[in-house]
Design a protein around this motif. Structure first.
Motif, short mmCIF file in Angstrom:
data_model
loop_
_atom_site.label_atom_id
_atom_site.label_comp_id
_atom_site.label_asym_id
_atom_site.label_seq_id
_atom_site.Cartn_x
_atom_site.Cartn_y
_atom_site.Cartn_z
N ALA A 97 3.81 25.77 2.41
CA ALA A 97 3.09 26.08 3.65
C ALA A 97 3.44 27.46 4.17
CB ALA A 97 3.39 25.01 4.71
N GLN A 98 4.73 27.81 4.12
CA GLN A 98 5.18 29.05 4.73
C GLN A 98 5.12 30.26 3.80
OE1 GLN A 98 5.81 29.51 7.99
NE2 GLN A 98 5.10 27.40 8.18
N THR A 99 4.80 30.05 2.53
CA THR A 99 4.63 31.18 1.61
C THR A 99 3.18 31.29 1.19
OG1 THR A 99 5.31 29.78 -0.26
CG2 THR A 99 7.00 31.12 0.80
N TYR A 100 2.71 30.33 0.40
CA TYR A 100 1.31 30.38 -0.01
C TYR A 100 0.38 30.29 1.20
CZ TYR A 100 -3.08 29.49 -2.33
OH TYR A 100 -4.39 29.59 -2.75
N GLY A 101 0.63 29.31 2.07
CA GLY A 101 -0.25 29.11 3.21
C GLY A 101 -0.29 30.30 4.15
N ARG A 102 0.87 30.81 4.50
CA ARG A 102 0.92 31.93 5.44
C ARG A 102 0.33 33.21 4.83
NH1 ARG A 102 6.56 33.19 8.25
NH2 ARG A 102 5.94 31.38 9.50
N HIS A 103 0.49 33.37 3.52
CA HIS A 103 0.05 34.60 2.87
C HIS A 103 -1.45 34.60 2.57
CE1 HIS A 103 0.85 38.30 0.65
NE2 HIS A 103 0.10 37.85 -0.35
N PHE A 104 -2.00 33.44 2.21
CA PHE A 104 -3.37 33.42 1.70
C PHE A 104 -4.41 32.82 2.66
CE2 PHE A 104 -0.94 33.68 -2.29
CZ PHE A 104 -1.57 34.77 -2.87
N GLU A 125 4.06 33.28 -8.72
CA GLU A 125 4.25 34.73 -8.83
C GLU A 125 3.53 35.47 -7.72
OE1 GLU A 125 3.04 35.53 -12.83
OE2 GLU A 125 5.08 35.25 -13.63
N ALA A 126 2.42 34.92 -7.25
CA ALA A 126 1.66 35.57 -6.19
C ALA A 126 2.24 35.33 -4.80
CB ALA A 126 0.21 35.09 -6.22
N MET A 127 3.09 34.32 -4.67
CA MET A 127 3.65 33.96 -3.37
C MET A 127 4.85 34.82 -3.02
SD MET A 127 3.25 29.87 -4.10
CE MET A 127 4.67 29.37 -3.14
N PRO A 128 5.05 35.15 -1.75
CA PRO A 128 6.27 35.85 -1.34
C PRO A 128 7.45 34.89 -1.33
CG PRO A 128 4.93 35.33 0.57
CD PRO A 128 4.12 34.94 -0.64
N PRO A 129 8.68 35.38 -1.33
CA PRO A 129 9.84 34.50 -1.25
C PRO A 129 9.85 33.69 0.04
CG PRO A 129 10.49 36.71 -1.89
CD PRO A 129 9.06 36.80 -1.44
N TYR A 130 10.55 32.57 0.00
CA TYR A 130 10.68 31.71 1.18
C TYR A 130 11.86 32.15 2.03
CZ TYR A 130 10.98 27.32 3.86
OH TYR A 130 11.02 26.38 4.85
N MET A 131 12.98 32.48 1.37
CA MET A 131 14.20 32.93 2.07
C MET A 131 14.76 34.14 1.34
SD MET A 131 16.16 29.38 3.08
CE MET A 131 16.39 28.89 1.37
N GLY A 132 15.47 34.97 2.08
CA GLY A 132 16.11 36.14 1.49
C GLY A 132 17.61 35.93 1.35
N GLY A 133 18.23 36.61 0.38
CA GLY A 133 19.66 36.50 0.18
C GLY A 133 20.04 36.81 -1.25
N GLY A 134 21.20 36.30 -1.65
CA GLY A 134 21.62 36.49 -3.02
C GLY A 134 20.79 35.66 -3.98
#
Length: 413
Positions: free
Chosen positions: A109-116, A251-260
């Motif tokens: 929801a928060q990657t594919y949904g928010r982006h597309f 591959e088209a979706m942005p990351p969900y969380m950032g970090g290591g």
């Protein structure tokens, strides 16, 4: 009461011996555990896998070059391949480890949904959904001005697919439905739903939390875009889930969380994200539980999904017959295709009282709305008593449940 003899070719007593938690008394009675839709119990190989990791090679994964780190990494990735085979996914890179089905759905929801998705787009869910497949889409819809529509539920607990076809349009961008209902046991025709949704140009997410322990799952045959499940529903550890996604979508979706781990290179000016599946696995993962998940999958595979499904179907048939014929009992959800879940109400008795009295007799059931309040509203009830069966349950335990319900009726008369 006459008890049906199983004809399934596996030794139920040997299976029960693999689950040490079952060998105990609750309130002076031998435990009868009928809350498997909430979480299944864990066999000895899963428990041992957890202990062996912490005792023998507890280390962080992927970035270490010492012996413990390399063994931990090898076992972690072996579990990923086991999940790939369990779902018949095309590649291990399409298997993302999460904290559970809930996180898997939120990730989409928060990657594919928010982006597309954009204002005016529509998301179709169903009237059978768990709250975890409703609320994330509502949050997204409120943020982006989307419309959510729900497939109606028929009186027998099946989805109204005729109405669903009419709901599809060029505005439909996501269809998110469960493979099997946690509160009614209904098995939805997800392959048909996916095909119709794809014909309309929509992407489909399947919540497989309940189906994964009962049904053979083949994401390629289903043509699912996303498929989510939880380890603790398939005799594995809690706090661990899986998201399968088609490579092109992931591959088209942005990351969900950032970090290591989810990065290739970081500077103060720019970060380059890692390849699949690591782009979606920021930070130190739940290593021990991922390692133990392979033991759970191996256990299921050794017994055989067809054997498990056939035996559980016998349990469901027997329980439906015995409980369904009791005076004052109303079964909720009588779909033609069901997993081993039986929900019911007892006239004049609150479901919570039923659960308390049964617990006094050592019988564990689930009572309430089961995180499916729209389902309860559909049937004009506050909640149900739910008995859900697994491969280690027996006909004799169902007899105890029937006797327990007779006692409830007597006490509450």
């Amino acid at each position: 009461m006459m008890t049906t003899t199983s004809t399934i070719p596996f030794d139920i007593e040997r299976i029960r011996a693999d689950f040490p938690i079952l060998d105990q008394e609750i309130n002076g009675r031998k435990l009868v555990y009928f809350d498997n839709a909430a979480t299944t119990q864990k066999p000895i190989p899963v428990i041992e896998a957890l202990m062996n990791y912490y005792r023998g090679y507890n280390a962080n994964i992927h970035r270490g070059i010492h012996t413990l780190a390399e063994k931990a990494t090898a076992d972690f990735e072996a579990s990923r391949r086991a999940v790939r085979d369990f779902l018949n996914a095309p590649s291990a890179e399409e298997i993302i480890f999460t904290s559970g089905t809930t996180m898997s759905i939120n990730l989409v929801a928060q990657t594919y949904g928010r982006h597309f998705l954009k204002e005016g787009d529509e998301i179709i869910i169903s009237g059978l959904e768990h709250h975890s497949n409703i609320v994330p889409w509502q949050m997204l819809a409120g943020e982006k001005g989307l419309t959510i529509r729900a497939i109606p539920v028929l009186e027998n607990g099946e989805l109204d697919l005729y109405t669903f076809e009419g709901m599809l349009s060029e505005r439909t961008k996501i269809v998110a439905v469960n493979h099997a209902s946690n509160s009614l046991g209904t098995v939805n025709p997800v392959k048909e739903i996916i095909a119709k949704a794809h014909a309309a140009g929509a992407v489909v997410l399947i919540d497989g939390a309940q189906a994964s322990s009962h049904l053979d799952i083949d994401v390629q045959d289903l043509d699912a875009d996303f498929y989510a499940l939880s380890a603790h529903k398939i005799y594995g550890p809690t706090g661990l889930g899986v998201l399968y996604g088609k490579r092109a979508l992931l591959e088209a979706m942005p990351p969900y969380m950032g970090g290591g781990e989810m990065i290739k290179e970081v500077t103060f000016e720019k970060t380059t994200y890692n390849d699949l599946p690591y782009k979606f696995e920021a930070g130190t993962p739940n290593i021990a539980d991922v390692v133990a998940l392979k033991a759970a999958i191996d256990y299921i595979t050794k017994i055989g999904k067809p054997n498990i499904a056939a035996y559980e179907h016998q349990l469901l048939q027997y329980a439906t017959e015995q409980i369904g014929q009791m005076d004052g009992i109303r079964l909720i959800g009588q779909a033609k295709e069901k997993i081993s879940v039986l929900s019911f109400v007892l006239e004049g008795v609150h479901h919570q009282d039923i659960g308390i009295i049964l617990d006094q007799q050592g019988i564990a059931v689930r009572t309430g709305h089961h995180c499916t309040q729209p389902v309860m509203d559909r049937f004009c009830i506050l909640g149900t008593t739910r008995a859900s069966f697994a491969m280690y349950n027996t006909m004799e335990e169902i007899d105890k449940l029937v006797a327990g319900l007779q006692r409830v009726k007597k006490l509450m008369a």
